[in-house]
Design an enzyme around this catalytic site. Structure first.
Site, PDB file in Angstrom:
ATOM      1  N   ARG A   1     -34.475  15.034  10.017  1.00 20.08           N
ATOM      2  CA  ARG A   1     -34.100  14.464   8.721  1.00 20.08           C
ATOM      3  C   ARG A   1     -33.356  13.139   8.850  1.00 20.08           C
ATOM      4  NH1 ARG A   1     -30.362  19.010   6.758  1.00 20.08           N
ATOM      5  NH2 ARG A   1     -29.875  18.840   8.972  1.00 20.08           N
TER       6      ARG A   1
ATOM      7  N   GLN B   1      -6.581   0.105   1.891  1.00 22.29           N
ATOM      8  CA  GLN B   1      -7.602  -0.773   1.320  1.00 22.29           C
ATOM      9  C   GLN B   1      -8.832  -0.760   2.213  1.00 22.29           C
ATOM     10  OE1 GLN B   1      -6.102  -4.618   0.052  1.00 22.29           O
ATOM     11  NE2 GLN B   1      -8.022  -5.625   0.566  1.00 22.29           N
ATOM     12  N   ASP B   2     -10.023  -0.656   1.594  1.00 18.65           N
ATOM     13  CA  ASP B   2     -11.294  -0.775   2.307  1.00 18.65           C
ATOM     14  C   ASP B   2     -11.973  -2.065   1.852  1.00 18.65           C
ATOM     15  OD1 ASP B   2     -10.834   1.695   3.424  1.00 18.65           O
ATOM     16  OD2 ASP B   2     -12.633   2.630   2.636  1.00 18.65           O
ATOM     17  N   ASN B   3     -12.555  -2.789   2.815  1.00 18.64           N
ATOM     18  CA  ASN B   3     -13.255  -4.041   2.519  1.00 18.64           C
ATOM     19  C   ASN B   3     -14.648  -3.991   3.129  1.00 18.64           C
ATOM     20  OD1 ASN B   3     -10.856  -5.272   1.389  1.00 18.64           O
ATOM     21  ND2 ASN B   3     -10.137  -5.507   3.475  1.00 18.64           N
TER      22      ASN B   3
ATOM     23  N   ARG C   1     -16.609 -15.080  11.539  1.00 19.27           N
ATOM     24  CA  ARG C   1     -15.435 -15.016  10.662  1.00 19.27           C
ATOM     25  C   ARG C   1     -14.200 -14.783  11.527  1.00 19.27           C
ATOM     26  NH1 ARG C   1     -16.894 -13.786   5.087  1.00 19.27           N
ATOM     27  NH2 ARG C   1     -19.118 -13.331   4.935  1.00 19.27           N
TER      28      ARG C   1
ATOM     29  N   HIS D   1      -8.442 -14.097  12.057  1.00 15.22           N
ATOM     30  CA  HIS D   1      -7.499 -13.925  10.947  1.00 15.22           C
ATOM     31  C   HIS D   1      -6.420 -12.893  11.251  1.00 15.22           C
ATOM     32  CE1 HIS D   1     -11.325 -14.890   8.444  1.00 15.22           C
ATOM     33  NE2 HIS D   1     -10.716 -16.018   8.798  1.00 15.22           N
TER      34      HIS D   1
ATOM     35  N   HIS E   1      -8.044 -11.226  14.325  1.00 11.23           N
ATOM     36  CA  HIS E   1      -9.321 -10.518  14.334  1.00 11.23           C
ATOM     37  C   HIS E   1     -10.442 -11.421  13.835  1.00 11.23           C
ATOM     38  CE1 HIS E   1     -12.324  -8.004  12.101  1.00 11.23           C
ATOM     39  NE2 HIS E   1     -12.405  -7.506  13.315  1.00 11.23           N
TER      40      HIS E   1
ATOM     41  N   LYS F   1     -12.332 -23.051   5.749  1.00  6.96           N
ATOM     42  CA  LYS F   1     -10.983 -22.593   6.116  1.00  6.96           C
ATOM     43  C   LYS F   1     -10.914 -22.255   7.604  1.00  6.96           C
ATOM     44  CE  LYS F   1      -9.646 -18.483   4.813  1.00  6.96           C
ATOM     45  NZ  LYS F   1      -9.155 -17.333   4.037  1.00  6.96           N
ATOM     46  N   ASP F   2     -11.933 -21.560   8.126  1.00  7.33           N
ATOM     47  CA  ASP F   2     -11.910 -21.165   9.535  1.00  7.33           C
ATOM     48  C   ASP F   2     -12.055 -22.357  10.478  1.00  7.33           C
ATOM     49  OD1 ASP F   2     -11.487 -18.548   8.838  1.00  7.33           O
ATOM     50  OD2 ASP F   2     -13.530 -17.876   9.236  1.00  7.33           O
TER      51      ASP F   2
END
Length: 182
Positions: free
Chosen positions: A23, A46-48, A58, A61, A118, A168-169
Site C-alpha cells: 500500500r 511553530q511549524d513552517n 536559503r 539564518h 541554518h 537579503k541572503d
C-alpha cells in the site's frame, strides 16, 4: 526512532522507523515524548514549510537572543542539503558545520539546537521543506551569515552559477566579520 550523532555535539540526525508494504509506507514523523527522551526536552511552538526549485539556497539564518530557536527540519518532497553552522563563541566546534542530505526517500530529520546558523540548498527539481521551531519568529531578531563564505568550506552541491539566492541572503556578512550574539 534512531538518533545518530554528528561531529558537533547536540546536532543529531533522526531516522524514523518506516513500515512499508504494497500500500505504501507509514512512519511516525514526530513524538514529543520520544524526542524529549532521546534528543532533548524541547517544546516546539511553530511549524513552517517552504517550496523551492533546484539551485535555491536559503540561509544561513538564526535569531538573536532572547528569541533564539532550536529547529527540527525535514524534506517531505525532493532533496536538500541541510547545513548547521556552530556560532556559539565558546564552543569547541565554533565555526564548524554539519551537512546532511535530507530527502523524501530517506525520511531523515536534522535537529539543530540554539546557537547555530541554518541553511539548505535544493538538490532536486522541487523541494518541500518543513521545520519545527521552539520559538516564534521575531523579524527584529533575525540575523545571518553569508552562505557564499569560502572560509566556512561548505560544499552546497549546487554550481554557484546556478545558485538562486534572495537579495537579503546576498547581503549577510562573512563569518570572519560576524559578531556572534551567543
Amino acid at each position: 526512532m534512531n538518533v545518530i550523532s554528528t561531529n558537533i555535539d547536540g546536532v543529531v540526525i533522526i531516522e524514523p522507523r518506516v513500515f512499508e508494504d504494497a500500500r505504501g509506507y507509514f512512519f511516525e514523523s514526530f513524538s514529543q515524548r520520544e524526542f524529549n527522551e532521546k534528543v532533548s526536552p524541547v517544546d516546539f511552538v511553530q511549524d513552517n514549510e517552504s517550496k523551492s526549485s533546484f539551485g535555491v539556497i536559503r540561509g544561513l539564518h538564526f535569531q538573536r537572543p532572547p528569541y533564539t530557536q532550536s529547529k527540527l527540519v525535514r524534506c517531505v518532497k525532493g532533496a536538500v542539503l541541510d547545513v548547521a553552522v556552530d556560532i556559539r563563541k565558546e564552543s569547541p566546534t565554533y565555526g564548524r558545520h554539519v551537512a546532511v542530505e535530507l530527502t523524501e526517500d530517506n525520511h531523515r530529520q536534522l535537529f539543530i539546537p540554539k546557537g547555530f546558523a541554518h541553511g539548505f540548498a535544493v538538490l532536486s527539481d522541487i523541494a518541500v521543506f518543513q521545520y519545527k521551531c521552539d520559538e516564534f519568529y521575531h523579524p527584529e531578531s533575525e540575523g545571518g551569515i553569508s552562505l557564499m563564505d569560502a572560509g566556512l568550506a561548505i560544499d552546497w552541491r549546487v554550481p554557484m552559477d546556478k545558485a538562486i539566492l534572495s537579495d537579503k541572503d546576498k547581503k549577510h556578512p562573512l563569518f570572519k566579520d560576524f559578531i556572534t550574539p551567543f
